[in-house]
Scaffold this active site. Structure first.
Site, PDB file in Angstrom:
ATOM      1  N   SER A 146       0.814  -1.100   0.013  1.00 46.58           N
ATOM      2  CA  SER A 146      -0.005   0.109   0.122  1.00 46.58           C
ATOM      3  C   SER A 146       0.897   1.030   0.150  1.00 46.58           C
ATOM      4  O   SER A 146       1.953   1.261   0.524  1.00 46.58           O
ATOM      5  CB  SER A 146      -0.932  -0.026   1.403  1.00 46.58           C
ATOM      6  OG  SER A 146      -1.549   1.210   1.327  1.00 46.58           O
ATOM      7  N   TYR A 159      -2.180  -1.567   9.876  1.00 45.98           N
ATOM      8  CA  TYR A 159      -2.393  -2.002   8.605  1.00 45.98           C
ATOM      9  C   TYR A 159      -1.062  -1.671   7.871  1.00 45.98           C
ATOM     10  O   TYR A 159      -0.604  -2.487   7.372  1.00 45.98           O
ATOM     11  CB  TYR A 159      -3.570  -1.361   8.131  1.00 45.98           C
ATOM     12  CG  TYR A 159      -3.918  -1.511   6.577  1.00 45.98           C
ATOM     13  CD1 TYR A 159      -4.356  -2.642   6.075  1.00 45.98           C
ATOM     14  CD2 TYR A 159      -3.303  -0.783   5.632  1.00 45.98           C
ATOM     15  CE1 TYR A 159      -4.482  -2.914   4.623  1.00 45.98           C
ATOM     16  CE2 TYR A 159      -3.440  -0.692   4.328  1.00 45.98           C
ATOM     17  CZ  TYR A 159      -4.062  -2.019   3.780  1.00 45.98           C
ATOM     18  OH  TYR A 159      -4.094  -2.472   2.367  1.00 45.98           O
TER      19      TYR A 159
END
Length: 254
Positions: A146, A159
């Site tokens: 990400s 995350y």
């Protein structure tokens, strides 16, 4: 490496980015097995779409965070592969399955952290390990990170940390599997308009505009921006790309 008769496994391939990756791989003439957690109906639609183009496709249930279920999954996968192709092996492993967690650092619980770690790190680590005997020499591993592993948005500490861990793991996979001719890379999407995280980016107009304003190309990403990059990494043209983090974000926070 010709893509003819090659087989890719895409985890979390029933919707969103995973669906787009699966269809893009099929567009390269690659047969595809996808996994789904609970949405069998959507997974079946993806399978039918790929089969309609004359390729082989299948969907198997997998909870990517339940490491103890992996042995059973590998047995199911190899059984299906053997019956469909005559071989138990795959050529490309795309570790895409994931869930979102939006929680401030000070409020993140151990249970939340464990859940994210199981799906985004331990799951990737051990599923890859268990599939290595069935990954053909000269194959490819593509993990998904990400943009949040490079820049920081409040609420994504847990995350993004796991994505950072998988980025390091990917370099080690490239190093340790090089003797088998297996290349390992990681694709890091920026913010994408999907139903991921309950449509967090897609449906929050203020956030959507904020991201677009921070992106050199002036918009938020779409699934079609990502799948083709993953498919490209499975082609012969990408054979010399190895151990790399490829951010696909339109130039956000440059």
């Amino acid at each position: 490496m010709s893509t003819g008769n090659k087989i890719a496994l895409v985890t979390g391939g029933s919707r969103g980015l995973g669906r787009n990756m699966a269809l893009a791989l099929a567009g390269k003439g690659i047969n595809v097995v996808i996994t789904f957690n609970s949405n069998k109906a959507e997974a079946d639609k993806v399978v039918e779409e790929i089969r309609s183009s004359g390729l082989k496709a299948a969907a198997l249930q997998l909870n990517a965070g339940d490491i103890k279920s992996f042995d059973g999954f590998v047995t199911n996968l190899t059984t299906v592969l053997k019956s469909e192709t005559g071989s138990t092996n795959i050529d490309f492993l795309i570790n895409n399955a994931g869930t979102a967690l939006y929680a401030p650092f000070v409020e993140t619980t151990e249970e939340q952290l464990d859940a994210v770690m199981n799906i985004h790190y331990k799951g990737v680590f051990f599923l890859t390990q268990k599939l290595l005997p069935f990954l053909n020499d000269g194959g490819r591993i593509i993990n998904i990170s990400s943009g949040l592993a490079r820049f920081s948005y409040p609420g994504s500490a847990a995350y993004a940390s796991m994505k950072g861990a998988v980025e390091v793991l990917t370099r080690y996979l490239a190093k340790e599997l090089g003797s088998r001719g297996i290349a390992a890379n990681i694709v890091a999407p920026g913010a994408i308009e999907t139903d991921f995280g309950g449509g967090h980016v897609r449906d929050n107009k203020e956030l959507n505009q904020q991201i677009a304003n921070s992106t050199a190309l002036g918009r938020v990403g779409l699934p079609d921006d990502i799948g083709g990059v993953v498919a490209f990494l499975c082609t012969d043209e990408a054979r010399w790309i190895n151990g790399q983090r490829i951010e696909v974000s339109g130039g956000i926070h440059l």
